[in-house]
Design a protein around this motif. Structure first.
Motif, PDB file in Angstrom:
ATOM      1  N   PHE A 112     -23.195  15.258 109.122  1.00 13.79           N
ATOM      2  CA  PHE A 112     -23.416  14.646 107.814  1.00 13.79           C
ATOM      3  C   PHE A 112     -24.786  15.035 107.262  1.00 13.79           C
ATOM      4  CE2 PHE A 112     -20.169  11.827 109.593  1.00 13.79           C
ATOM      5  CZ  PHE A 112     -19.284  11.756 108.536  1.00 13.79           C
ATOM      6  N   ASP A 113     -25.785  15.089 108.146  1.00 12.46           N
ATOM      7  CA  ASP A 113     -27.110  15.517 107.712  1.00 12.46           C
ATOM      8  C   ASP A 113     -27.087  16.986 107.287  1.00 12.46           C
ATOM      9  OD1 ASP A 113     -30.210  15.292 107.692  1.00 12.46           O
ATOM     10  OD2 ASP A 113     -29.823  16.963 109.053  1.00 12.46           O
ATOM     11  N   ARG A 114     -26.325  17.812 108.009  1.00 11.80           N
ATOM     12  CA  ARG A 114     -26.241  19.233 107.655  1.00 11.80           C
ATOM     13  C   ARG A 114     -25.669  19.425 106.262  1.00 11.80           C
ATOM     14  NH1 ARG A 114     -22.535  23.319 107.707  1.00 11.80           N
ATOM     15  NH2 ARG A 114     -20.871  21.874 108.296  1.00 11.80           N
ATOM     16  N   LEU A 115     -24.739  18.562 105.876  1.00 11.54           N
ATOM     17  CA  LEU A 115     -24.086  18.679 104.579  1.00 11.54           C
ATOM     18  C   LEU A 115     -24.833  17.934 103.477  1.00 11.54           C
ATOM     19  CD1 LEU A 115     -20.395  18.196 105.768  1.00 11.54           C
ATOM     20  CD2 LEU A 115     -21.538  20.332 105.194  1.00 11.54           C
ATOM     21  N   SER A 116     -25.887  17.202 103.834  1.00 12.35           N
ATOM     22  CA  SER A 116     -26.619  16.425 102.821  1.00 12.35           C
ATOM     23  C   SER A 116     -28.088  16.826 102.776  1.00 12.35           C
ATOM     24  CB  SER A 116     -26.458  14.927 103.098  1.00 12.35           C
ATOM     25  OG  SER A 116     -26.864  14.613 104.436  1.00 12.35           O
ATOM     26  N   THR A 117     -28.924  16.180 103.579  1.00 13.18           N
ATOM     27  CA  THR A 117     -30.367  16.449 103.519  1.00 13.18           C
ATOM     28  C   THR A 117     -30.764  17.747 104.208  1.00 13.18           C
ATOM     29  OG1 THR A 117     -30.812  15.201 105.554  1.00 13.18           O
ATOM     30  CG2 THR A 117     -30.816  13.973 103.470  1.00 13.18           C
ATOM     31  N   ASP A 118     -30.011  18.164 105.230  1.00 17.87           N
ATOM     32  CA  ASP A 118     -30.266  19.400 105.971  1.00 17.87           C
ATOM     33  C   ASP A 118     -31.638  19.385 106.653  1.00 17.87           C
ATOM     34  OD1 ASP A 118     -29.336  21.846 106.879  1.00 17.87           O
ATOM     35  OD2 ASP A 118     -30.332  22.968 105.291  1.00 17.87           O
ATOM     36  N   HIS A 119     -32.098  18.200 107.041  1.00 20.69           N
ATOM     37  CA  HIS A 119     -33.410  18.081 107.691  1.00 20.69           C
ATOM     38  C   HIS A 119     -33.347  18.399 109.180  1.00 20.69           C
ATOM     39  CE1 HIS A 119     -34.957  15.212 104.304  1.00 20.69           C
ATOM     40  NE2 HIS A 119     -35.027  16.486 103.983  1.00 20.69           N
ATOM     41  N   PHE A 120     -32.244  18.040 109.815  1.00 22.35           N
ATOM     42  CA  PHE A 120     -32.165  18.156 111.271  1.00 22.35           C
ATOM     43  C   PHE A 120     -31.031  19.076 111.712  1.00 22.35           C
ATOM     44  CE2 PHE A 120     -34.113  14.049 110.371  1.00 22.35           C
ATOM     45  CZ  PHE A 120     -35.232  14.087 111.194  1.00 22.35           C
ATOM     46  N   THR A 121     -30.714  20.068 110.889  1.00 19.48           N
ATOM     47  CA  THR A 121     -29.645  20.995 111.252  1.00 19.48           C
ATOM     48  C   THR A 121     -29.976  21.763 112.522  1.00 19.48           C
ATOM     49  OG1 THR A 121     -29.013  21.226 108.922  1.00 19.48           O
ATOM     50  CG2 THR A 121     -28.259  22.937 110.442  1.00 19.48           C
ATOM     51  N   TRP A 122     -31.244  22.089 112.707  1.00 19.86           N
ATOM     52  CA  TRP A 122     -31.650  22.811 113.922  1.00 19.86           C
ATOM     53  C   TRP A 122     -31.335  21.995 115.175  1.00 19.86           C
ATOM     54  CZ3 TRP A 122     -35.166  20.424 117.062  1.00 19.86           C
ATOM     55  CH2 TRP A 122     -35.906  19.378 116.501  1.00 19.86           C
ATOM     56  N   ALA A 123     -31.598  20.669 115.102  1.00 22.87           N
ATOM     57  CA  ALA A 123     -31.290  19.801 116.245  1.00 22.87           C
ATOM     58  C   ALA A 123     -29.781  19.674 116.428  1.00 22.87           C
ATOM     59  CB  ALA A 123     -31.922  18.430 116.048  1.00 22.87           C
ATOM     60  N   TRP A 124     -29.057  19.652 115.318  1.00 23.45           N
ATOM     61  CA  TRP A 124     -27.600  19.574 115.383  1.00 23.45           C
ATOM     62  C   TRP A 124     -27.026  20.807 116.056  1.00 23.45           C
ATOM     63  CZ3 TRP A 124     -23.864  22.671 112.883  1.00 23.45           C
ATOM     64  CH2 TRP A 124     -22.560  22.212 112.974  1.00 23.45           C
ATOM     65  N   LEU A 125     -27.557  21.986 115.758  1.00 22.64           N
ATOM     66  CA  LEU A 125     -27.083  23.221 116.375  1.00 22.64           C
ATOM     67  C   LEU A 125     -27.312  23.208 117.889  1.00 22.64           C
ATOM     68  CD1 LEU A 125     -28.363  25.765 113.695  1.00 22.64           C
ATOM     69  CD2 LEU A 125     -25.976  25.202 114.178  1.00 22.64           C
ATOM     70  N   ILE A 126     -28.496  22.752 118.302  1.00 16.24           N
ATOM     71  CA  ILE A 126     -28.798  22.689 119.733  1.00 16.24           C
ATOM     72  C   ILE A 126     -27.883  21.684 120.432  1.00 16.24           C
ATOM     73  CG2 ILE A 126     -30.568  22.074 121.430  1.00 16.24           C
ATOM     74  CD1 ILE A 126     -32.664  23.105 119.471  1.00 16.24           C
ATOM     75  N   ALA A 127     -27.703  20.507 119.823  1.00 16.32           N
ATOM     76  CA  ALA A 127     -26.835  19.487 120.424  1.00 16.32           C
ATOM     77  C   ALA A 127     -25.392  19.961 120.499  1.00 16.32           C
ATOM     78  CB  ALA A 127     -26.925  18.196 119.612  1.00 16.32           C
ATOM     79  N   THR A 128     -24.942  20.715 119.488  1.00 14.88           N
ATOM     80  CA  THR A 128     -23.572  21.239 119.481  1.00 14.88           C
ATOM     81  C   THR A 128     -23.352  22.186 120.653  1.00 14.88           C
ATOM     82  OG1 THR A 128     -23.442  21.034 117.069  1.00 14.88           O
ATOM     83  CG2 THR A 128     -21.880  22.523 118.134  1.00 14.88           C
ATOM     84  N   ALA A 129     -24.289  23.117 120.842  1.00 16.25           N
ATOM     85  CA  ALA A 129     -24.167  24.055 121.964  1.00 16.25           C
ATOM     86  C   ALA A 129     -24.271  23.334 123.306  1.00 16.25           C
ATOM     87  CB  ALA A 129     -25.239  25.135 121.852  1.00 16.25           C
ATOM     88  N   LEU A 130     -25.195  22.386 123.401  1.00 15.99           N
ATOM     89  CA  LEU A 130     -25.362  21.643 124.647  1.00 15.99           C
ATOM     90  C   LEU A 130     -24.113  20.833 124.992  1.00 15.99           C
ATOM     91  CD1 LEU A 130     -29.051  20.332 124.573  1.00 15.99           C
ATOM     92  CD2 LEU A 130     -28.017  21.883 126.243  1.00 15.99           C
ATOM     93  N   ALA A 131     -23.420  20.348 123.971  1.00 16.06           N
ATOM     94  CA  ALA A 131     -22.188  19.599 124.221  1.00 16.06           C
ATOM     95  C   ALA A 131     -21.158  20.481 124.910  1.00 16.06           C
ATOM     96  CB  ALA A 131     -21.629  19.047 122.908  1.00 16.06           C
ATOM     97  N   GLY A 132     -21.112  21.762 124.536  1.00 16.60           N
ATOM     98  CA  GLY A 132     -20.204  22.683 125.216  1.00 16.60           C
ATOM     99  C   GLY A 132     -20.554  22.844 126.681  1.00 16.60           C
TER     100      GLY A 132
END
Length: 244
Positions: A112-132
């Motif tokens: 939701f942040d990636r599609l709105s404020t885009d402040h923490f997209t970098w953290a979202w990318l890391i968390a996405t990969a780590l989830a895998g």
């Protein structure tokens, strides 16, 4: 020989205590991080009402009836954080499950942040990969630990190390501020998550087909039934990114 065995056991216990201490600190940091993310990304976030449900006498009906009263709204993000902070400390499967759940929660909330404020997209990318990577660790531990992990415990977290490298690479591409690199960053992070989900699915299918234990087959089936519907939209999103 007895002295040697005793010293070996003492050494293993010390290593286990150190490992539990490190994991405890890690989960504490994750819990605090989830609380911060809850208030920064989406305040107060998705909430669930908490009700009291005492019985009361109804004069018209002439009997006792339920009288639900709303007490307060409980934020979902805070609940995830409390789950992290109050986890089962001695159960490695519970630890892996908590880590995976927290990373997937960050994945869903961070989108939701990636599609709105885009402040923490970098953290979202890391968390996405780590989830895998966490999904692969879960496959190695549940419903029972693979022999290679039992013999060499350091292999347990090797998928997380690889996923962290993929997430760091994805975040680096994102911060380059180039549209084509941003698209590739999404593909890299989502691809890592999807690959982890596929490996988990393959291991669960293998366990279900090879195990003689009905409990293991049942637990593997439950994971498969929950994993397949969750993978479908992720796979569609990933294919769409590749095509565009």
């Amino acid at each position: 020989d007895v002295v040697t065995v005793s010293s070996s056991v003492d050494m293993k216990i010390k290593k286990l205590r150190r490992f539990n201490l490190i994991m405890g600190v890690l989960h504490f940091v994750q819990g605090v991080f989830m609380i911060i993310i809850t208030f920064i990304i989406n305040t107060p976030g998705e909430t669930y009402p908490i009700y009291s449900n005492y019985l009361t006498f109804n004069r018209e009906l002439g009997g006792l009836v339920a009288n639900p009263q709303k007490i307060f709204d409980f934020p979902l993000g805070i609940g995830v954080a409390l789950f992290l902070l109050l986890r089962q400390r001695d159960d490695i499967q519970a630890q892996v499950l908590v880590i995976t759940a927290s990373l997937l929660a960050v994945f869903m909330a961070g989108n939701f942040d990636r599609l709105s404020t885009d402040h923490f997209t970098w953290a979202w990318l890391i968390a996405t990969a780590l989830a895998g990577g966490a999904l692969v660790v879960f496959a190695l531990e549940f419903p029972f630990r693979f022999a290679i992990v039992q013999v060499t415990p350091t292999w347990r977290w090797s998928p997380v190390v690889v996923a962290l490298a993929m997430g760091a690479g994805s975040a680096t591409l994102y911060t380059a501020n180039a549209s084509d690199l941003y698209q590739f960053a999404l593909v890299l992070a989502l691809g890592t998550l999807l690959l982890g989900a596929l490996l988990l699915l393959g291991v669960m299918l293998w366990r279900r087909g090879r195990s003689a234990s009905p409990i293991v087959r049942n637990q593997s089936t439950l994971v498969i039934l929950g994993l397949v519907p969750a993978m479908l939209p992720l796979a569609i999103w990933f294919v769409d990114l590749l095509l565009t």
